[in-house]
Motif scaffolding. Structure first.
Motif, short mmCIF file in Angstrom:
data_model
loop_
_atom_site.label_atom_id
_atom_site.label_comp_id
_atom_site.label_asym_id
_atom_site.label_seq_id
_atom_site.Cartn_x
_atom_site.Cartn_y
_atom_site.Cartn_z
N SER A 1 0.84 -1.19 0.00
CA SER A 1 0.00 0.00 0.00
C SER A 1 0.87 1.24 0.00
O SER A 1 2.06 1.20 0.34
N LEU A 2 0.27 2.36 -0.39
CA LEU A 2 0.93 3.65 -0.41
C LEU A 2 0.23 4.57 0.59
O LEU A 2 -0.96 4.41 0.86
N VAL A 3 0.98 5.51 1.12
CA VAL A 3 0.39 6.52 2.00
C VAL A 3 0.26 7.80 1.19
O VAL A 3 1.22 8.28 0.61
N ARG A 4 -0.94 8.34 1.15
CA ARG A 4 -1.21 9.57 0.41
C ARG A 4 -2.00 10.54 1.29
O ARG A 4 -2.39 10.21 2.41
N ARG A 5 -2.24 11.73 0.79
CA ARG A 5 -3.09 12.69 1.48
C ARG A 5 -4.39 12.83 0.69
O ARG A 5 -4.37 12.88 -0.54
N ASN A 6 -5.51 12.90 1.43
CA ASN A 6 -6.79 13.09 0.77
C ASN A 6 -7.03 14.57 0.52
O ASN A 6 -6.15 15.41 0.77
N ALA A 7 -8.23 14.91 0.04
CA ALA A 7 -8.53 16.30 -0.30
C ALA A 7 -8.44 17.23 0.90
O ALA A 7 -8.20 18.43 0.76
N ASP A 8 -8.62 16.68 2.10
CA ASP A 8 -8.53 17.48 3.32
C ASP A 8 -7.12 17.56 3.89
O ASP A 8 -6.89 18.20 4.93
N GLY A 9 -6.17 16.89 3.24
CA GLY A 9 -4.79 16.91 3.71
C GLY A 9 -4.47 15.84 4.72
O GLY A 9 -3.34 15.77 5.20
N ALA A 10 -5.46 15.00 5.06
CA ALA A 10 -5.22 13.93 6.03
C ALA A 10 -4.59 12.73 5.34
O ALA A 10 -4.78 12.50 4.14
N LEU A 11 -3.82 11.94 6.10
CA LEU A 11 -3.20 10.74 5.55
C LEU A 11 -4.27 9.71 5.21
O LEU A 11 -5.25 9.54 5.92
N THR A 12 -4.05 9.00 4.11
CA THR A 12 -4.95 7.93 3.71
C THR A 12 -4.14 6.79 3.10
O THR A 12 -3.07 7.02 2.54
N LEU A 13 -4.65 5.58 3.26
CA LEU A 13 -3.94 4.39 2.78
C LEU A 13 -4.53 3.97 1.44
O LEU A 13 -5.74 3.83 1.30
N VAL A 14 -3.66 3.77 0.46
CA VAL A 14 -4.11 3.37 -0.88
C VAL A 14 -3.45 2.04 -1.24
O VAL A 14 -2.23 1.98 -1.43
N PRO A 15 -4.21 0.95 -1.33
CA PRO A 15 -3.61 -0.34 -1.69
C PRO A 15 -3.10 -0.34 -3.13
O PRO A 15 -3.61 0.39 -3.99
N TYR A 16 -2.11 -1.18 -3.38
CA TYR A 16 -1.54 -1.28 -4.72
C TYR A 16 -2.62 -1.56 -5.76
O TYR A 16 -2.59 -1.01 -6.86
N ARG A 17 -3.55 -2.45 -5.43
CA ARG A 17 -4.57 -2.84 -6.42
C ARG A 17 -5.42 -1.65 -6.84
O ARG A 17 -6.02 -1.66 -7.91
N GLN A 18 -5.47 -0.62 -5.99
CA GLN A 18 -6.21 0.60 -6.34
C GLN A 18 -5.29 1.60 -7.02
O GLN A 18 -5.67 2.21 -8.03
N ALA A 19 -4.10 1.78 -6.50
CA ALA A 19 -3.17 2.77 -7.05
C ALA A 19 -2.71 2.39 -8.45
O ALA A 19 -2.52 3.26 -9.30
N TYR A 20 -2.51 1.09 -8.68
CA TYR A 20 -1.98 0.63 -9.96
C TYR A 20 -2.94 -0.34 -10.64
O TYR A 20 -2.52 -1.27 -11.33
N GLY A 21 -4.25 -0.12 -10.43
CA GLY A 21 -5.25 -1.06 -10.90
C GLY A 21 -5.13 -1.48 -12.36
O GLY A 21 -5.02 -2.68 -12.66
#
Length: 221
Positions: free
Chosen positions: A165-185
């Protein structure tokens, strides 16, 4: 069959990029760790003409005459899958490959950047060798560059230490977890399809099952 065991070893190497390298603990990126003159000096040192030629080109050849027609059909599929993994490694190590490489006019410097998957010299302590780039982000592209270790440790998110998974920021600037299957679908779906095509051609049941399991793993993290 012995030849399929050899192909299995090759496939494992070709697909190794889908296994995430152990990334360093996230920490505040030292944007101002070096002054502009220091960055420029490190850039000049790393990009010296002699360093651009530290790699050599070697032609790899193999006798494929012993392979069956089905095995020969498998090889391009595995190569295509490996090229997708190569694209994903670029995204994890630096970002978009083509715009970056197209911005480098010097052919030797461009080739050096291609080998290093970005503007940082992997055999010289990741020193930048392309003008305009500072130190390599400690978290590569796995974490936001502005995230501190304290922020990460205080983040109450299940699975944040996971390897897929990757760590990203959402629209509000908070940390969010993005799994590989979603990031590189799209890329993972295509690679999985190629592996399943190769599995249909495999003459060894064990190797065929291995390829199907790898395909499933790509789509499920």
């Amino acid at each position: 069959m012995k030849i399929e065991r050899l192909i299995l070893a090759a496939a494992t190497l070709l697909l190794a990029a889908c296994e995430p390298a152990e990334s360093p603990a996230p920490t505040q990126i030292p944007r101002d760790a070096l002054t502009e003159p220091q960055v420029a000096e490190r850039t000049r040192a790393a990009a010296a003409p002699a360093r651009l030629h530290i790699y050599d080109t070697v032609r790899l050849e193999a006798d494929l005459s012993a392979l069956s027609d089905r095995q020969k059909e498998m090889i391009p599929l595995l190569i295509d899958a490996s090229e997708i993994m190569d694209e994903l490694f670029w995204l994890q190590a630096y970002g978009e490959r083509e715009p970056f490489l197209a911005s480098i006019e010097n052919p030797a410097l461009r080739r050096f950047a291609e080998i290093n998957y970005g503007p940082w010299d992997r055999l010289a302590d990741d020193r930048p060798f392309v003008a305009g780039y500072g130190p390599k982000p400690l978290g590569a592209r796995f974490y936001p560059q502005d995230m501190s270790k304290t922020e990460f440790e205080a983040w109450e998110q299940p699975g944040k230490d996971g390897l897929y998974s990757l760590v990203r920021r959402n629209a509000d600037g908070a940390l969010t977890l993005v799994p590989y299957r979603q990031a590189y679908g799209p890329q993972l779906e295509k690679a999985a399809g190629l592996l399943r095509q190769a599995a249909e051609l495999a003459e060894d049941p064990g190797f065929s099952n291995y390829l199907r399991l790898r395909a499933d793993a790509l789509e499920s993290d």
